[in-house]
Design an enzyme around this catalytic site. Sequence first.
Site, PDB file in Angstrom:
ATOM      1  N   ALA A  80     -33.131   9.402  21.808  1.00  0.00           N
ATOM      2  CA  ALA A  80     -33.377   7.963  21.716  1.00  0.00           C
ATOM      3  C   ALA A  80     -34.478   7.689  20.704  1.00  0.00           C
ATOM      4  CB  ALA A  80     -33.770   7.425  23.090  1.00  0.00           C
ATOM      5  N   GLY A 119     -30.677  11.759  24.488  1.00  0.00           N
ATOM      6  CA  GLY A 119     -29.571  10.822  24.382  1.00  0.00           C
ATOM      7  C   GLY A 119     -28.444  11.351  23.519  1.00  0.00           C
ATOM      8  N   GLU A 122     -26.418  13.333  25.788  1.00  0.00           N
ATOM      9  CA  GLU A 122     -25.765  12.399  26.710  1.00  0.00           C
ATOM     10  C   GLU A 122     -24.567  11.722  26.045  1.00  0.00           C
ATOM     11  OE1 GLU A 122     -28.939  10.780  29.875  1.00  0.00           O
ATOM     12  OE2 GLU A 122     -29.542  10.447  27.800  1.00  0.00           O
TER      13      GLU A 122
END
Length: 728
Positions: A80, A119, A122
Amino acid sequence: MGIERGDREFCVSSSFKSSGQVSYELHDDVAVMTVNNAPVNALSLAIRQDLQANIERFDSDASAKAAVIVGAGKVFIAGADIREFKLPAIEPHLPDVIDRIEECTKPVIAAIHGVALGGGLEVALGCHFRVGVKGAKVGLPEVHLGIIPGAGGTQRLPRLAGYEKALEMIPSGAPIGTSDAKAAGILDHVSEESDAVAAGLAFARSVIDEGTPMRRCSQLVPAAVDAKMFEAAKLAVAKRARGQMSPVVGVEAVEVASQTSFAEGMEKEREMFMALKNSAQHRALSHAFFSDRALGKLPEIEGVAPRQLKAIGVIGGGTMGAGIATSALMNGLSVTLIERDEEALGRAKATIAANIGGAVKKGKLSADQEVRIFEEALKLSTDYGSLSNADLVIEAVFEDIEVKKQVFKQLDAVCKAGAVLATNTSYLDVDAIAAVTERPEDVIGLHFFSPAHIMKLLEVVVAEKTAPDVIATGFQLGKIMRKVAVRAGVCDGFIGNRILASYRTAADAIVMDGSTPFDVDEVMLEFGFAMGPYAVADLAGLDIGWATRKRKAPTLAPNERFFTFPDRLCEQGWFGQKTGKGFYIYENGARKGVPNPTVFEVLAEERKQKKITEQNLSKEQILERYMAAMVNEAAKVVEEGIALRPLDVDMTLIYGYGFPRWRGGPMQYADEVGLEKILNNIREYAREDDYFWQPAKLLEELVESGRTFADLNAGKGSQSATKTRENA
């Protein structure tokens, strides 16, 4: 609205305008979406918006049978954009984008190169397949920022790879390589291709041609597990974390995946994530993250090229000199080590060989590299003339300024023009050492920490006449040797040891006034340090502090408190671990000792001699005094320009002195506690000892103006500190 490609039109959301940071290209019947947000393809708002728009576009694109998500540059997606963490959340949120990827009616493949972290992994877990190229790594390192994965990582990973793998990866934050990821089922394929696009296209082609069924991680059913696994994991992780919350919460989030549906697990994960995101620990670890990146950004070396660094010299082959030489050799530099005689050279070579051998055993170096080091890179000599071609020479002899001055006179005579002359002193005056040479502009302090081939911190000590390109060279050496380099000014002890001397004095006062060294150590262990100050003193050697106290004894002020109880131990030949006794007793070479009962006798005798009325300080009172001394001296160090910013102090204490990273360093800790509270405590303590407890002017100024140390880091400087730094 419509987006045209040739004679086709694709419908996407009109809620925002695409930034173009995620491109969409058709390769026959495979859509390739390339994330381009240099340097690490962080999942910023613009990236999330573009990615969601392109997923919508792909799902409605009749000519595209599969999609590949790749990253531009050197990585897939490294996580992120944590710069956005302090901003209001704006849709689309990452969990929603990933859900949309997973909901696609056609296969989406993540083609991973470089790293897929946080992220990024993910996103890959939201895809239906994952292919990696050789050398790629995947991981969920969020715990290092005081949070847990918040976009499904704790719920999808255990469903895909199993609970054991999730409990290995999430609480540690450590990335794994392609072979490990393939064995765990995280990667479906490891490609021989070096190009991620080619690897992704080839895998997509096989999925299309073979009709491979799509797998959605959220729909996988993990194997049953014994609930005792999680209890054991929590205990083990809590012990390692030493007070940091996020690793333990990571275990709890994985446990949730074993107890609930995916939808309920996602809700719980988000609750846990948000609680940690709003915590002091996340603020502290984010501060440490950004401070790491700010250390080398100094106006005095901006745009300044460092001098050449290929061959270095090291004077002295003791523990420190051999460690410095080891670190240089392990990182590709050639080293000429100077000692006084052949016997000393033999000992130095044996120490270096043991260090290098240990690195080979741990996989940090190859056997071939070990051979090259001893056949080509390392030279041993008793002749200073052997340093005539060295680009930089580091003196690491006995901590005596007259000895060091003699060394620098010899270096001045034999070293080539432009060679950097560095001293590894821990306390001594670098200006005085530079003054004995004809080239003070070439002299700098490079304070390594022992063991130098392991410890990360390097204080780059800038003397009055040190040239900017010499400063830049010091930072470049730190980069080459994989150290954390911090700029420091000249004073007794520089940043770290000066502050250490202050909080150790406060600790000694706490002990003399009624507590024990073991009480203080226990409090600091509970605070998050790996060791308390007295256990550290035993490890370093009590004779070091003894020598410093003897050196400073003639300069003591009449009203300055002084403590002799550590010296009483030294007088009996007890120097800590190396002699088997110090504050603690170490039986049979044990690393962890038991309290030395003689310490109680020595303390009682000195208290009686000085007519001290014992106080019964609580753990909280011990901590408050200890930390007040640390923060107050640190504020003086910033005020005087010895450290340019509070963040330099924080990183020095974290990397060199064991300050728990999850507390962000003493200045970040002080901001969290409140500067006014700390200042009031100092003023209260001054009623008992107004010599030691003199509030830093900077601390008083910040409290009066309602500002913090964080404000100084952000460039909102104090008048006194700014003036001092300009003079420096």
